[in-house]
Every structure is written in structure tokens, then in C-alpha cells.
Motif scaffolding. Structure first.
Motif, PDB file in Angstrom:
ATOM      1  N   GLU A  80       0.324  -6.428   4.764  1.00 29.45           N
ATOM      2  CA  GLU A  80       0.644  -5.261   5.686  1.00 29.45           C
ATOM      3  C   GLU A  80       2.043  -4.661   4.935  1.00 29.45           C
ATOM      4  O   GLU A  80       1.645  -3.385   4.882  1.00 29.45           O
ATOM      5  CB  GLU A  80       0.937  -5.688   7.077  1.00 29.45           C
ATOM      6  CG  GLU A  80       1.020  -4.727   7.872  1.00 29.45           C
ATOM      7  CD  GLU A  80       1.007  -5.201   9.302  1.00 29.45           C
ATOM      8  OE1 GLU A  80       1.604  -4.178  10.279  1.00 29.45           O
ATOM      9  OE2 GLU A  80       1.067  -6.403   9.648  1.00 29.45           O
ATOM     10  N   TYR A  83       0.778  -2.707   1.502  1.00 29.15           N
ATOM     11  CA  TYR A  83      -0.105  -1.635   1.752  1.00 29.15           C
ATOM     12  C   TYR A  83       0.682  -0.524   2.517  1.00 29.15           C
ATOM     13  O   TYR A  83       0.369   0.824   2.284  1.00 29.15           O
ATOM     14  CB  TYR A  83      -1.366  -1.817   2.477  1.00 29.15           C
ATOM     15  CG  TYR A  83      -2.364  -2.383   1.330  1.00 29.15           C
ATOM     16  CD1 TYR A  83      -3.227  -1.472   0.846  1.00 29.15           C
ATOM     17  CD2 TYR A  83      -2.540  -3.740   1.051  1.00 29.15           C
ATOM     18  CE1 TYR A  83      -4.034  -1.839  -0.178  1.00 29.15           C
ATOM     19  CE2 TYR A  83      -3.178  -4.117  -0.038  1.00 29.15           C
ATOM     20  CZ  TYR A  83      -4.226  -3.131  -0.370  1.00 29.15           C
ATOM     21  OH  TYR A  83      -5.012  -3.558  -1.695  1.00 29.15           O
ATOM     22  N   ARG A 134      -8.272  -4.801   2.458  1.00 30.48           N
ATOM     23  CA  ARG A 134      -7.842  -3.577   2.399  1.00 30.48           C
ATOM     24  C   ARG A 134      -8.065  -3.158   0.799  1.00 30.48           C
ATOM     25  O   ARG A 134      -8.126  -1.861   0.615  1.00 30.48           O
ATOM     26  CB  ARG A 134      -6.229  -3.815   2.417  1.00 30.48           C
ATOM     27  CG  ARG A 134      -5.327  -4.016   3.781  1.00 30.48           C
ATOM     28  CD  ARG A 134      -3.958  -4.615   3.678  1.00 30.48           C
ATOM     29  NE  ARG A 134      -3.593  -4.597   4.738  1.00 30.48           N
ATOM     30  CZ  ARG A 134      -3.538  -5.694   5.747  1.00 30.48           C
ATOM     31  NH1 ARG A 134      -4.349  -6.891   5.280  1.00 30.48           N
ATOM     32  NH2 ARG A 134      -2.896  -5.768   6.830  1.00 30.48           N
ATOM     33  N   SER A 138      -9.842   0.664   0.145  1.00 28.60           N
ATOM     34  CA  SER A 138      -9.250   1.654  -0.452  1.00 28.60           C
ATOM     35  C   SER A 138     -10.406   2.152  -1.248  1.00 28.60           C
ATOM     36  O   SER A 138     -10.511   3.433  -1.938  1.00 28.60           O
ATOM     37  CB  SER A 138      -8.337   0.923  -1.367  1.00 28.60           C
ATOM     38  OG  SER A 138      -8.725   0.174  -2.361  1.00 28.60           O
TER      39      SER A 138
END
Length: 287
Positions: A80, A83, A134, A138
Motif C-alpha cells: 500500500e 503504490y 496491484r 496497473s
């Protein structure tokens, strides 16, 4: 020196666990040398900052973060935070953090067993689990490299905890590779198989919590690594080149890997009883 393979990493972000020492620190330096911003993570904030500071002083870009990979929530928080700060620049995750544990299986305290399995296995599993969603979101081409070991293809008494964990990492990486194929995801998975590199993994201070008598084995392995180990930076350069080339099998000493694989294949196909390799007998004080 930049190559066609390494050029695609320039400007990207590499996240490396256990990068405050040993192979992790060498990989951090190599990633910085090809133009990546390196997130140096370690359970020790001082070690992480020291490596990050070395990279910055050499003209590279680095960030230090404190992470205990034995706790899955810490890896969730790491993903977290990374990113939130770097967004889709994150291209490479190297799940490197690991510890060596020596001693007879029944003599290793439960706490040391739990630490070894949580760091060496769960740290890699939950590192991948935290970052992959994630990476997929992306839409970018990304890379995940998990640190196995030449020990993932053999056995060694008194190294049972470590060897067991590396067998698990190897099988996890193989399955993860296939899962990316099923999902048709642009994420490359590498199993990194270091041979014998000159690191601090067998230093005396690294054995806290091991049973009495383990120090004898640790000392023998320390001296063997010191006398015969490969230069750390040379080995890490090979690793990063392999990852950049999208290889699944990434090793430092191919002849050592080949020997281990051939020995394992023969053991399995002939269904032999386990036996102690000749080169291991000295380490165990049996010859």
C-alpha cells in the motif's frame, strides 16, 4: 552497463525484501545500477537506511522502509505504501528475505521453527499476494523474483528447516508462473537459485535461537563460504541479468545447479533411500 533487456527497467521501481544485507543488498545495488529506484526493505531500519544511503551516494535513487516479512499485514502495508508513493512505476518485486536455521529438527525451538517458516515461506507467499493485484491492475509488464536456493533440489541433515523452506519456495514459484500463464498476465516470474555466494548468512550472530551445538555447523559453513563462495556483486549481477531476460530459472553458478538437479532427478527416478552427499560429510564432522 545497460543492455536491451535492462533498458526496460530504467525509471522503474524495484522493491526488495531483506535488502539490508547479503544477497538482498547486492541485488539492490544492481537494480540501482540499471537505473531503477530501489525500495530497500529490511526488518532492521538501520540496515535498510544504510544500503539506501550507499545507493544515493553512488548517484542512484533509493528509499528505505522497515518491514518484518513474517507478518502478512506488514507486507500488505508495504504494498500500500509503495503504490501510494510510486504508483505504476513499480515494475519489480524481489522476495528475498530469508534466514538460515541449523540444528537437528527436534532440537530447534518451536519459536525458531516458526520464524524460519514465516520468513522463508510466508514472507514470499504474502509478498506476492500483496503486490500481484496491484501489478495486474496497473496493466504494466512486471516481474516477480522469488529466492529459492540450490538447496531446493537436495537434502542436508541439520539444515532441515532451511532446505524444507526452499523446496516450498521452488514449488510456489513454479505454480505462480503457471498461474500467470492461465491469467495471460504480463507478469514474469523467476525462481532465483543462488549457489554459494559470500554473504553473512552463516555469521555467528545470525544463529540466535538455534539449539546448542548448531554453532559448530554454522562455523564450518561460514568458513566454506568464505573460502569457496562466489563474489556477491558478481553473483547478483548474474541474477538481475537473468530476471531482465525473463528467465524462470535464474542461477549464479550453473554447474552447481545442474549437478543438484541431476542428482535429484536420479534420486527420484530410481526411488533411492536418502543419503548424505560426500561433500556434506565433512560439514557434519562425519569424515
Amino acid at each position: 552497463m545497460e543492455t536491451e533487456n535492462t533498458a526496460k527497467f530504467r525509471g522503474g521501481v524495484a522493491v526488495i525484501t531483506g535488502a539490508g544485507a547479503g544477497i538482498g543488498s547486492g541485488l539492490a545495488r544492481q537494480c540501482a545500477s540499471i537505473g531503477m529506484t530501489v525500495v530497500v526493505t529490511d526488518v532492521s531500519s538501520d540496515r535498510a537506511e544504510e544500503v539506501a544511503d550507499q545507493i544515493r551516494k553512488s548517484g542512484g535513487e533509493a528509499d528505505a522502509m522497515t518491514v518484518d516479512v513474517s507478518h502478512f499485514k506488514a507486507l500488505d502495508a508495504l504494498a500500500e505504501a509503495v503504490y501510494a508513493k510510486y504508483g505504476n512505476r513499480v515494475r519489480l518485486l524481489i522476495n528475498n528475505a530469508g534466514i538460515e536455521t541449523l540444528g537437528f529438527s527436534w532440537e530447534i525451538p518451536a519459536e525458531r521453527w516458526e520464524s524460519t517458516l514465516n520468513i522463508n515461506i510466508h514472507g514470499i507467499v504474502h509478498g506476492a499476494r500483496a503486490f500481484i493485484p496491484r501489478m495486474l491492475a496497473s496493466g504494466q509488464e512486471c516481474w516477480i523474483a522469488n529466492l529459492a536456493s540450490v538447496g531446493a533440489f537436495g537434502v542436508m541433515p541439520t539444515q532441515t528447516a532451511y532446505i524444507m523452506s526452499k523446496h516450498a519456495v521452488q514449488s510456489f514459484s513454479e505454480c505462480l508462473y503457471l498461474e500467470m500463464k492461465v491469467k495471460q498476465a504480463p507478469i514474469h516470474v523467476s525462481s532465483v537459485v543462488p549457489g554459494m555466494l559470500k554473504t553473512s548468512i552463516f555469521d555467528a550472530g545470525a544463529g540466535a535461537g538455534e539449539p546448542q551445538g548448531a554453532e559448530t555447523y554454522r562455523s564450518r559453513m561460514y568458513h566454506m563460504m568464505k573460502d569457496y563462495g562466489m563474489d556477491l556483486d558478481a553473483g547478483c549481477k548474474r541474477i538481475i541479468e537473468g530476471i531482465c531476460a525473463n528467465k524462470f530459472w535464474v542461477d549464479t553458478q550453473p554447474e552447481m545447479t545442474t549437478g543438484a538437479l541431476q542428482g535429484r532427478a536420479k534420486f527420484l527416478t530410481e526411488q533411492r533411500d536418502p543419503e548424505i552427499a560426500d561433500e556434506a560429510r565433512h560439514l557434519l564432522g562425519l569424515s
